[in-house]
Design a protein around this motif. Sequence first.
Motif, PDB file in Angstrom:
ATOM      1  N   ILE A   1       8.014  48.032   7.489  1.00  0.00           N
ATOM      2  CA  ILE A   1       8.949  49.022   6.886  1.00  0.00           C
ATOM      3  C   ILE A   1       9.036  50.367   7.107  1.00  0.00           C
ATOM      4  O   ILE A   1      10.122  51.016   7.691  1.00  0.00           O
TER       5      ILE A   1
ATOM      6  N   TYR B   1      14.821  37.722   1.683  1.00  0.00           N
ATOM      7  CA  TYR B   1      13.750  38.583   2.002  1.00  0.00           C
ATOM      8  C   TYR B   1      12.978  38.764   0.625  1.00  0.00           C
ATOM      9  O   TYR B   1      13.931  39.020  -0.368  1.00  0.00           O
ATOM     10  N   ARG B   2      11.864  38.734   0.820  1.00  0.00           N
ATOM     11  CA  ARG B   2      10.967  39.039  -0.515  1.00  0.00           C
ATOM     12  C   ARG B   2       9.755  39.844  -0.301  1.00  0.00           C
ATOM     13  O   ARG B   2       9.007  39.424   0.750  1.00  0.00           O
TER      14      ARG B   2
ATOM     15  N   TRP C   1       5.638  42.393  -6.402  1.00  0.00           N
ATOM     16  CA  TRP C   1       6.938  42.995  -6.888  1.00  0.00           C
ATOM     17  C   TRP C   1       6.896  44.436  -6.633  1.00  0.00           C
ATOM     18  O   TRP C   1       7.668  44.958  -6.608  1.00  0.00           O
TER      19      TRP C   1
ATOM     20  N   GLY D   1       7.290  46.008  -3.657  1.00  0.00           N
ATOM     21  CA  GLY D   1       8.803  45.685  -3.459  1.00  0.00           C
ATOM     22  C   GLY D   1       9.481  47.259  -3.642  1.00  0.00           C
ATOM     23  O   GLY D   1      10.308  47.806  -3.068  1.00  0.00           O
ATOM     24  N   ILE D   2       8.943  47.672  -4.717  1.00  0.00           N
ATOM     25  CA  ILE D   2       9.489  49.236  -5.165  1.00  0.00           C
ATOM     26  C   ILE D   2       8.966  50.059  -4.214  1.00  0.00           C
ATOM     27  O   ILE D   2       9.870  50.864  -3.946  1.00  0.00           O
TER      28      ILE D   2
ATOM     29  N   ALA E   1       8.427  49.728  -1.173  1.00  0.00           N
ATOM     30  CA  ALA E   1       8.858  49.509  -0.138  1.00  0.00           C
ATOM     31  C   ALA E   1      10.295  50.111   0.176  1.00  0.00           C
ATOM     32  O   ALA E   1      10.754  50.719   0.946  1.00  0.00           O
ATOM     33  N   LYS E   2      10.997  49.831  -1.116  1.00  0.00           N
ATOM     34  CA  LYS E   2      12.408  50.613  -1.412  1.00  0.00           C
ATOM     35  C   LYS E   2      12.556  52.049  -1.222  1.00  0.00           C
ATOM     36  O   LYS E   2      13.177  52.688  -0.570  1.00  0.00           O
ATOM     37  N   LEU E   3      11.395  52.512  -1.798  1.00  0.00           N
ATOM     38  CA  LEU E   3      11.352  54.018  -1.821  1.00  0.00           C
ATOM     39  C   LEU E   3      10.871  54.641  -0.300  1.00  0.00           C
ATOM     40  O   LEU E   3      11.554  55.550   0.027  1.00  0.00           O
TER      41      LEU E   3
ATOM     42  N   ARG F   1      11.748  53.287   2.415  1.00  0.00           N
ATOM     43  CA  ARG F   1      13.081  53.173   3.159  1.00  0.00           C
ATOM     44  C   ARG F   1      14.247  54.318   2.916  1.00  0.00           C
ATOM     45  O   ARG F   1      14.619  55.052   3.863  1.00  0.00           O
ATOM     46  N   MET F   2      13.952  54.860   1.874  1.00  0.00           N
ATOM     47  CA  MET F   2      14.996  55.872   1.492  1.00  0.00           C
ATOM     48  C   MET F   2      14.349  57.213   1.751  1.00  0.00           C
ATOM     49  O   MET F   2      14.999  58.266   1.886  1.00  0.00           O
TER      50      MET F   2
END
Length: 263
Positions: A145, A222-223, A227, A230-231, A233-235, A237-238
């Motif tokens: 990521i 995509y997974r 989980w 996963g949170i 990873a999203k943070l 990215r931003m």
Amino acid sequence: MHGAVRVFITGASSGIGAALARHYAAQGATLGLLARRGEALDALIATLPNPERHRAYPADVRDHSALQAAAGSFIAHAGGVDIVIANAGISHGTLTDQPEDLAVFEAILATNVTATVATFAPFIPTLRNQRSPARLVGIASVAGIRGLPGASAYSASKAAVISYCESLRLEMRPYGIKVVTIAPGYIDTPMTQRNAYPMPFLMKPERFAEAAASAIARGDSYRVIPWQMGIVAKLLRMLPNALYDLAFARAPHKARKNSHEPS
């Protein structure tokens, strides 16, 4: 996707690959298992339900002709294939200013990226002609990521797997072949047990295999597993580069190859 599915897994002798093999075997699947250590593959198959159904293929995934031969052998044995999981991977710390690490960088890319392509390629003609649902599964990592210090080769390789599988997903769409990218967080395997730093949300491989198999059955594009990661990873990215650099510049480094044996 349940019942007597036909599953081919690389990097199957230990860790995530072995956990996936055990999960699918318990569901009645027929397995083709490929890894460098033939003895470990044989020992694993001996513990699985219906061991006579399964086939071991001792080979290095960087040997593309061996991958092609194994694919042909398994298709002939099982009468086709339903799920192909490109799981084989290696991980070592690398530093660009250390000349000896260039060969390590090349080996990581060859094993984690090029071998993923070489794993899928010989199965695609068969999958195109089958009516049953088909899955090509690339095992990436949350390390793909954002680039991690001291792990440039591993981060780059897993970022490449994510992008490659996205491209392949679009290419396979006309044929009804689902391409699934699984990005593990920290899974309790021999690879992560070498890490000398805290690993948040560390997950047992058996739990990972169950969650991954569910995502594969659904055909998720995509997974991230677990989980919670996963949170994260999203943070990540931003996060703007300046904040990311500030937060991770002093992150602990992965051990380089000269201090550990290959995985």
